[in-house]
Write a protein that holds these residues in place. Structure first.
Motif, PDB file in Angstrom:
ATOM      1  N   ASP A  77       0.829  -1.208   0.000  1.00  0.00           N
ATOM      2  CA  ASP A  77       0.000   0.000   0.000  1.00  0.00           C
ATOM      3  C   ASP A  77       0.859   1.252   0.000  1.00  0.00           C
ATOM      4  O   ASP A  77       1.796   1.378   0.801  1.00  0.00           O
ATOM      5  N   ILE A  78       0.517   2.171  -0.898  1.00  0.00           N
ATOM      6  CA  ILE A  78       1.124   3.501  -0.926  1.00  0.00           C
ATOM      7  C   ILE A  78      -0.016   4.501  -0.837  1.00  0.00           C
ATOM      8  O   ILE A  78      -0.976   4.433  -1.617  1.00  0.00           O
ATOM      9  N   TYR A  79       0.075   5.401   0.128  1.00  0.00           N
ATOM     10  CA  TYR A  79      -0.909   6.459   0.319  1.00  0.00           C
ATOM     11  C   TYR A  79      -0.224   7.771  -0.031  1.00  0.00           C
ATOM     12  O   TYR A  79       0.760   8.135   0.603  1.00  0.00           O
ATOM     13  N   CYS A  80      -0.716   8.470  -1.039  1.00  0.00           N
ATOM     14  CA  CYS A  80      -0.143   9.766  -1.403  1.00  0.00           C
ATOM     15  C   CYS A  80      -1.232  10.818  -1.280  1.00  0.00           C
ATOM     16  O   CYS A  80      -2.216  10.799  -2.015  1.00  0.00           O
ATOM     17  N   ALA A  81      -1.050  11.734  -0.348  1.00  0.00           N
ATOM     18  CA  ALA A  81      -2.063  12.743  -0.042  1.00  0.00           C
ATOM     19  C   ALA A  81      -2.073  13.918  -1.016  1.00  0.00           C
ATOM     20  O   ALA A  81      -2.933  14.789  -0.921  1.00  0.00           O
ATOM     21  N   ALA A  82      -1.156  13.951  -1.967  1.00  0.00           N
ATOM     22  CA  ALA A  82      -1.081  15.065  -2.916  1.00  0.00           C
ATOM     23  C   ALA A  82      -2.248  15.015  -3.906  1.00  0.00           C
ATOM     24  O   ALA A  82      -2.497  13.989  -4.526  1.00  0.00           O
ATOM     25  N   VAL A  83      -2.947  16.135  -4.050  1.00  0.00           N
ATOM     26  CA  VAL A  83      -4.078  16.230  -4.962  1.00  0.00           C
ATOM     27  C   VAL A  83      -3.603  16.208  -6.417  1.00  0.00           C
ATOM     28  O   VAL A  83      -4.279  15.710  -7.297  1.00  0.00           O
ATOM     29  N   GLN A  84      -2.412  16.734  -6.658  1.00  0.00           N
ATOM     30  CA  GLN A  84      -1.785  16.637  -7.976  1.00  0.00           C
ATOM     31  C   GLN A  84      -0.536  15.787  -7.818  1.00  0.00           C
ATOM     32  O   GLN A  84       0.257  15.994  -6.889  1.00  0.00           O
ATOM     33  N   ALA A  85      -0.351  14.813  -8.669  1.00  0.00           N
ATOM     34  CA  ALA A  85       0.761  13.862  -8.547  1.00  0.00           C
ATOM     35  C   ALA A  85       2.109  14.570  -8.485  1.00  0.00           C
ATOM     36  O   ALA A  85       2.410  15.398  -9.337  1.00  0.00           O
ATOM     37  N   PRO A  86       2.922  14.243  -7.471  1.00  0.00           N
ATOM     38  CA  PRO A  86       4.280  14.794  -7.405  1.00  0.00           C
ATOM     39  C   PRO A  86       5.129  14.227  -8.538  1.00  0.00           C
ATOM     40  O   PRO A  86       4.869  13.122  -9.026  1.00  0.00           O
ATOM     41  N   SER A  87       6.141  14.966  -8.935  1.00  0.00           N
ATOM     42  CA  SER A  87       7.021  14.443  -9.978  1.00  0.00           C
ATOM     43  C   SER A  87       7.797  13.250  -9.434  1.00  0.00           C
ATOM     44  O   SER A  87       8.259  13.248  -8.309  1.00  0.00           O
ATOM     45  N   ALA A  88       7.880  12.210 -10.243  1.00  0.00           N
ATOM     46  CA  ALA A  88       8.552  10.980  -9.832  1.00  0.00           C
ATOM     47  C   ALA A  88       9.177  10.334 -11.059  1.00  0.00           C
ATOM     48  O   ALA A  88       8.927   9.190 -11.375  1.00  0.00           O
ATOM     49  N   ARG A  89       9.967  11.083 -11.762  1.00  0.00           N
ATOM     50  CA  ARG A  89      10.577  10.571 -12.987  1.00  0.00           C
ATOM     51  C   ARG A  89      12.017  11.056 -13.044  1.00  0.00           C
ATOM     52  O   ARG A  89      12.284  12.229 -12.886  1.00  0.00           O
ATOM     53  N   PRO A 127      -6.118  11.057  -3.182  1.00  0.00           N
ATOM     54  CA  PRO A 127      -7.352  11.782  -2.879  1.00  0.00           C
ATOM     55  C   PRO A 127      -8.392  11.681  -3.995  1.00  0.00           C
ATOM     56  O   PRO A 127      -8.039  11.606  -5.180  1.00  0.00           O
ATOM     57  N   VAL A 128      -9.650  11.698  -3.609  1.00  0.00           N
ATOM     58  CA  VAL A 128     -10.747  11.752  -4.576  1.00  0.00           C
ATOM     59  C   VAL A 128     -10.541  12.999  -5.434  1.00  0.00           C
ATOM     60  O   VAL A 128     -10.279  14.082  -4.915  1.00  0.00           O
ATOM     61  N   GLY A 129     -10.610  12.850  -6.741  1.00  0.00           N
ATOM     62  CA  GLY A 129     -10.439  13.983  -7.651  1.00  0.00           C
ATOM     63  C   GLY A 129      -8.987  14.322  -7.966  1.00  0.00           C
ATOM     64  O   GLY A 129      -8.733  15.297  -8.679  1.00  0.00           O
ATOM     65  N   ALA A 130      -8.048  13.556  -7.475  1.00  0.00           N
ATOM     66  CA  ALA A 130      -6.625  13.826  -7.730  1.00  0.00           C
ATOM     67  C   ALA A 130      -6.309  13.707  -9.217  1.00  0.00           C
ATOM     68  O   ALA A 130      -6.979  12.979  -9.951  1.00  0.00           O
ATOM     69  N   THR A 131      -5.274  14.423  -9.645  1.00  0.00           N
ATOM     70  CA  THR A 131      -4.885  14.404 -11.061  1.00  0.00           C
ATOM     71  C   THR A 131      -3.408  14.051 -11.215  1.00  0.00           C
ATOM     72  O   THR A 131      -2.621  14.198 -10.290  1.00  0.00           O
TER      73      THR A 131
END
Length: 161
Positions: A77-89, A127-131
């Motif tokens: 399980d990974i929980y990410c609270a950011a509403v917009q995806a953090p950069s991970a590349r 989060p619900v509605g995250a992009t």
């Protein structure tokens, strides 16, 4: 006057710690440097804050750096609270893009959650509605192309936070 230190960056130093089963990165942290939690073989749960950098067009490192969770093969399980995806590349140090160094691993032997893949229960909670978590190109593409790829980490994207 507060003497409290506000943690902004998680640096390498937790690699190969077999006693770590859960990581909870506190709110206020904006970056996890590459290799920070590499080879934490007993790690099962990762909790990421809403404050990780978003939209950073840094060619060399994202908010979650190269191999940050490399060989964390038992994560479910990974929980990410950011509403917009953090950069991970991330790309290679020379910046040519010829050698890829993913935040979540770069081969079948070292992908995050690889040992739990066959159970088909690995989940990425956002989060619900995250992009940005389902983007297939650009600086947030590791979430979809690696973590949520059925041929790599096999995580299911769940909008439930």
């Amino acid at each position: 006057m507060s003497r409290c230190i506000k943690l902004k960056v998680i640096k390498p130093g937790f690699a190969a710690m077999s006693g770590i089963e859960t990581i909870s990165i506190p709110e206020g942290v904006t970056e996890i440097i590459g290799n920070a939690f590499e080879h934490c073989l007993n790690l099962k749960t990762i909790r990421l804050p809403s404050t990780l950098r978003v939209g950073v067009n840094d060619f060399y490192e994202g908010a979650i750096g190269s191999y940050a969770f490399n060989y964390c093969v038992n994560v479910t399980d990974i929980y990410c609270a950011a509403v917009q995806a953090p950069s991970a590349r991330s790309m290679n140090d020379a910046g040519t893009g010829s050698v890829y160094k993913g935040a979540f691993g770069d081969s079948s032997a070292n992908y995050v959650g690889r040992n739990t893949y066959s159970a088909k229960t690995n989940k990425l909670h956002v989060p619900v509605g995250a992009t940005g978590y389902s983007t297939t190109s650009g600086i947030t593409s590791d979430w979809k192309n690696t973590l949520c790829s059925t041929s790599k980490c096999g995580f299911t994207l769940v909008y439930d936070l």
